[in-house]
Write a protein that holds these residues in place. Structure first.
Motif, PDB file in Angstrom:
ATOM      1  N   LYS A 191      12.617 -16.104 -14.398  1.00 49.36           N
ATOM      2  CA  LYS A 191      13.059 -16.904 -15.541  1.00 49.36           C
ATOM      3  C   LYS A 191      14.569 -17.426 -15.671  1.00 49.36           C
ATOM      4  CE  LYS A 191       9.872 -14.538 -18.830  1.00 49.36           C
ATOM      5  NZ  LYS A 191      10.030 -13.584 -20.148  1.00 49.36           N
ATOM      6  N   ASN A 192      15.275 -16.616 -14.989  1.00 48.48           N
ATOM      7  CA  ASN A 192      16.783 -17.064 -14.873  1.00 48.48           C
ATOM      8  C   ASN A 192      16.711 -18.305 -13.852  1.00 48.48           C
ATOM      9  OD1 ASN A 192      17.679 -15.382 -16.652  1.00 48.48           O
ATOM     10  ND2 ASN A 192      18.192 -13.725 -15.064  1.00 48.48           N
ATOM     11  N   ARG A 193      15.954 -18.024 -12.695  1.00 52.26           N
ATOM     12  CA  ARG A 193      16.039 -19.265 -11.837  1.00 52.26           C
ATOM     13  C   ARG A 193      15.484 -20.605 -12.440  1.00 52.26           C
ATOM     14  NH1 ARG A 193      12.695 -21.841  -8.615  1.00 52.26           N
ATOM     15  NH2 ARG A 193      10.837 -20.633  -9.309  1.00 52.26           N
ATOM     16  N   LEU A 194      14.189 -20.236 -13.377  1.00 53.89           N
ATOM     17  CA  LEU A 194      13.812 -21.489 -13.825  1.00 53.89           C
ATOM     18  C   LEU A 194      14.853 -22.320 -14.750  1.00 53.89           C
ATOM     19  CD1 LEU A 194      10.034 -20.297 -14.238  1.00 53.89           C
ATOM     20  CD2 LEU A 194      10.917 -22.017 -12.594  1.00 53.89           C
ATOM     21  N   LEU A 195      15.537 -21.065 -15.581  1.00 55.21           N
ATOM     22  CA  LEU A 195      16.319 -21.707 -16.483  1.00 55.21           C
ATOM     23  C   LEU A 195      17.526 -22.590 -16.099  1.00 55.21           C
ATOM     24  CD1 LEU A 195      17.491 -21.867 -19.536  1.00 55.21           C
ATOM     25  CD2 LEU A 195      18.462 -19.482 -19.028  1.00 55.21           C
ATOM     26  N   LYS A 196      17.986 -21.908 -14.704  1.00 56.17           N
ATOM     27  CA  LYS A 196      19.172 -22.874 -14.219  1.00 56.17           C
ATOM     28  C   LYS A 196      18.552 -24.050 -13.535  1.00 56.17           C
ATOM     29  CE  LYS A 196      21.541 -18.492 -12.230  1.00 56.17           C
ATOM     30  NZ  LYS A 196      21.943 -17.866 -11.329  1.00 56.17           N
ATOM     31  N   ASN A 197      17.180 -24.322 -12.988  1.00 56.69           N
ATOM     32  CA  ASN A 197      16.667 -25.421 -12.609  1.00 56.69           C
ATOM     33  C   ASN A 197      16.786 -26.123 -13.765  1.00 56.69           C
ATOM     34  OD1 ASN A 197      16.774 -24.253 -10.024  1.00 56.69           O
ATOM     35  ND2 ASN A 197      14.682 -23.705  -9.937  1.00 56.69           N
ATOM     36  N   SER A 203      20.780 -31.496 -17.453  1.00 62.08           N
ATOM     37  CA  SER A 203      22.009 -32.076 -17.377  1.00 62.08           C
ATOM     38  C   SER A 203      22.134 -33.449 -16.775  1.00 62.08           C
ATOM     39  CB  SER A 203      23.020 -31.108 -16.643  1.00 62.08           C
ATOM     40  OG  SER A 203      23.023 -29.749 -17.161  1.00 62.08           O
ATOM     41  N   HIS A 204      21.176 -33.577 -15.692  1.00 55.41           N
ATOM     42  CA  HIS A 204      20.989 -34.892 -15.088  1.00 55.41           C
ATOM     43  C   HIS A 204      20.520 -35.972 -16.074  1.00 55.41           C
ATOM     44  CE1 HIS A 204      20.402 -37.801 -11.786  1.00 55.41           C
ATOM     45  NE2 HIS A 204      18.817 -37.818 -12.417  1.00 55.41           N
ATOM     46  N   GLU A 205      19.263 -35.556 -16.738  1.00 59.54           N
ATOM     47  CA  GLU A 205      18.627 -36.338 -17.675  1.00 59.54           C
ATOM     48  C   GLU A 205      19.541 -36.754 -18.908  1.00 59.54           C
ATOM     49  OE1 GLU A 205      15.732 -37.757 -17.444  1.00 59.54           O
ATOM     50  OE2 GLU A 205      15.573 -36.952 -15.516  1.00 59.54           O
ATOM     51  N   LEU A 206      20.374 -35.910 -19.510  1.00 57.13           N
ATOM     52  CA  LEU A 206      21.287 -36.384 -20.406  1.00 57.13           C
ATOM     53  C   LEU A 206      22.538 -36.942 -19.929  1.00 57.13           C
ATOM     54  CD1 LEU A 206      21.731 -32.762 -22.167  1.00 57.13           C
ATOM     55  CD2 LEU A 206      20.479 -34.797 -22.941  1.00 57.13           C
ATOM     56  N   ARG A 242      15.957 -41.022 -25.649  1.00 59.06           N
ATOM     57  CA  ARG A 242      15.679 -40.285 -24.863  1.00 59.06           C
ATOM     58  C   ARG A 242      16.695 -39.166 -24.768  1.00 59.06           C
ATOM     59  NH1 ARG A 242      16.275 -42.312 -18.504  1.00 59.06           N
ATOM     60  NH2 ARG A 242      15.598 -40.307 -17.577  1.00 59.06           N
ATOM     61  N   MET A 243      17.734 -39.369 -24.968  1.00 58.32           N
ATOM     62  CA  MET A 243      18.728 -38.197 -24.923  1.00 58.32           C
ATOM     63  C   MET A 243      18.457 -37.082 -26.220  1.00 58.32           C
ATOM     64  SD  MET A 243      22.834 -38.170 -24.848  1.00 58.32           S
ATOM     65  CE  MET A 243      23.059 -39.305 -26.613  1.00 58.32           C
ATOM     66  N   SER A 249      13.860 -30.825 -26.148  1.00 53.83           N
ATOM     67  CA  SER A 249      13.226 -30.111 -24.964  1.00 53.83           C
ATOM     68  C   SER A 249      14.052 -28.769 -24.407  1.00 53.83           C
ATOM     69  CB  SER A 249      12.823 -30.982 -23.829  1.00 53.83           C
ATOM     70  OG  SER A 249      11.979 -32.150 -24.179  1.00 53.83           O
ATOM     71  N   LEU A 250      15.467 -29.214 -24.451  1.00 55.49           N
ATOM     72  CA  LEU A 250      16.156 -27.924 -23.765  1.00 55.49           C
ATOM     73  C   LEU A 250      16.211 -26.844 -24.925  1.00 55.49           C
ATOM     74  CD1 LEU A 250      18.340 -26.932 -22.020  1.00 55.49           C
ATOM     75  CD2 LEU A 250      19.950 -28.137 -23.174  1.00 55.49           C
ATOM     76  N   LEU A 251      16.216 -27.106 -26.077  1.00 58.37           N
ATOM     77  CA  LEU A 251      16.248 -26.235 -27.059  1.00 58.37           C
ATOM     78  C   LEU A 251      14.902 -25.567 -27.276  1.00 58.37           C
ATOM     79  CD1 LEU A 251      18.038 -28.003 -30.265  1.00 58.37           C
ATOM     80  CD2 LEU A 251      18.967 -26.002 -28.633  1.00 58.37           C
ATOM     81  N   LYS A 252      13.901 -26.193 -26.815  1.00 58.61           N
ATOM     82  CA  LYS A 252      12.407 -25.347 -27.063  1.00 58.61           C
ATOM     83  C   LYS A 252      12.447 -24.518 -25.865  1.00 58.61           C
ATOM     84  CE  LYS A 252       9.854 -29.018 -29.514  1.00 58.61           C
ATOM     85  NZ  LYS A 252       8.686 -29.957 -29.534  1.00 58.61           N
TER      86      LYS A 252
END
Length: 293
Positions: A191-197, A203-206, A242-243, A249-252
């Motif tokens: 989960k931590n790995r997925l969260l970091k990814n 961050s890139h999308e924002l 979009r932002m 999505s990040l919050l979800k």
């Protein structure tokens, strides 16, 4: 197999072996001690009557009556007839006829004939005095002791197996707990790995829509007299939306730990990709791009 379980198995096996050896030794030594007691008193009577005089039978009878082992005395005459003098037990004469040498050829030492210990003593005139010890009670006691030893071994083995079963169950429970803890740790790591990814992707999308909006705002700042372009304003609005979606999505995603599986809904990735590509076309209209979803 754990060291504790190996120690228990070794202890059980060693204890069982020692119990068997000691039990067999005790039963046999008790039996042999009783036989020796018979033989000792029989030989004492033989020693007292060795002179073969008229008082030999009287002396033998005196010894037999004082014996702790219930000895019997019989006379075997030269014709092979048995004459009971002191009979310990019913129908002893009839029983002895089946096991002794009727011709009187009994050795001059204590011997076993069937269930009896017998010694023949010459008392003159071709007659023999038979000193008889019945081994039936001793044999029964020996068999009973073997039975008790067997029962003890069975009970002790069952208790040992029960103890081993408890230890194994505890080891299995501990192993299951360790496996579950390892699974939870691996799950948390995944989960931590997925969260970091996801954070890196988010961050890139924002950053992309922020860069677009920032670029147009800096352009207008440098050229205040430049009239707003409706197309550029629409693009800025699209990037802002979009932002906002990316932030939602990040919050979800961060709240997924408390989200029940039953509340999740399937999504159409093709539609999302088409929408994102359309936005990209609007921003990079001078690029030649072909889509294949």
């Amino acid at each position: 197999m754990t060291l504790q379980r190996q120690l228990i198995l070794f202890t059980v096996a060693l204890t069982t072996f020692i119990t068997i050896v000691l039990g067999l030794t005790l039963v046999e030594s008790t039996y042999r001690s009783q036989i020796n007691s018979f033989d000792y008193e029989i030989n004492q009577i033989a020693q007292a009557t060795k002179n073969g005089n008229d008082s030999s039978i009287t002396e033998a009878l005196t010894f037999a009556n004082s014996s702790r082992n219930n000895l019997s005395l019989l006379v075997l005459d030269q014709n092979g007839e048995l004459l009971p003098i002191l009979e310990q037990g019913d129908d002893l004469s009839d029983s002895l006829k089946n096991v002794i040498d009727i011709e009187g050829k009994l050795v001059k030492k204590v011997s076993t004939y069937g269930n009896y210990r017998i010694r023949g003593i010459d008392i003159g005139g071709g007659d023999r005095l038979l000193v008889v010890a019945d081994l039936t009670t001793v044999e029964s006691e020996k068999n009973r002791n073997y039975l008790l030893l067997t029962l003890f071994l069975i009970i002790s083995s069952l208790l040992s197996l029960s103890l081993l079963r408890i230890v194994i169950a505890r080891d299995v429970k501990r192993a299951i707990a360790e496996i579950q803890a390892l699974d939870r740790l691996q799950s948390e790591q995944e989960k931590n790995r997925l969260l970091k990814n996801f954070i890196a992707d988010a961050s890139h999308e924002l950053r992309t829509p922020l860069t677009v909006i920032k670029g147009y705002l800096e352009l207008w700042k440098k050229n205040p007299n430049l009239s707003p372009d409706s197309k550029k304003l629409e693009l800025m609005l699209t990037e802002s939306i979009r932002m906002d979606k990316n932030i939602t999505s990040l919050l979800k995603f961060l709240e997924q730990e408390t989200t029940n599986e039953s509340t999740l809904m399937p999504i159409n990735l093709s539609t999302i990709l088409e929408r994102e590509l359309h936005i990209f076309y609007e921003r990079e209209s001078n690029r030649g791009i072909n889509e294949l979803i």
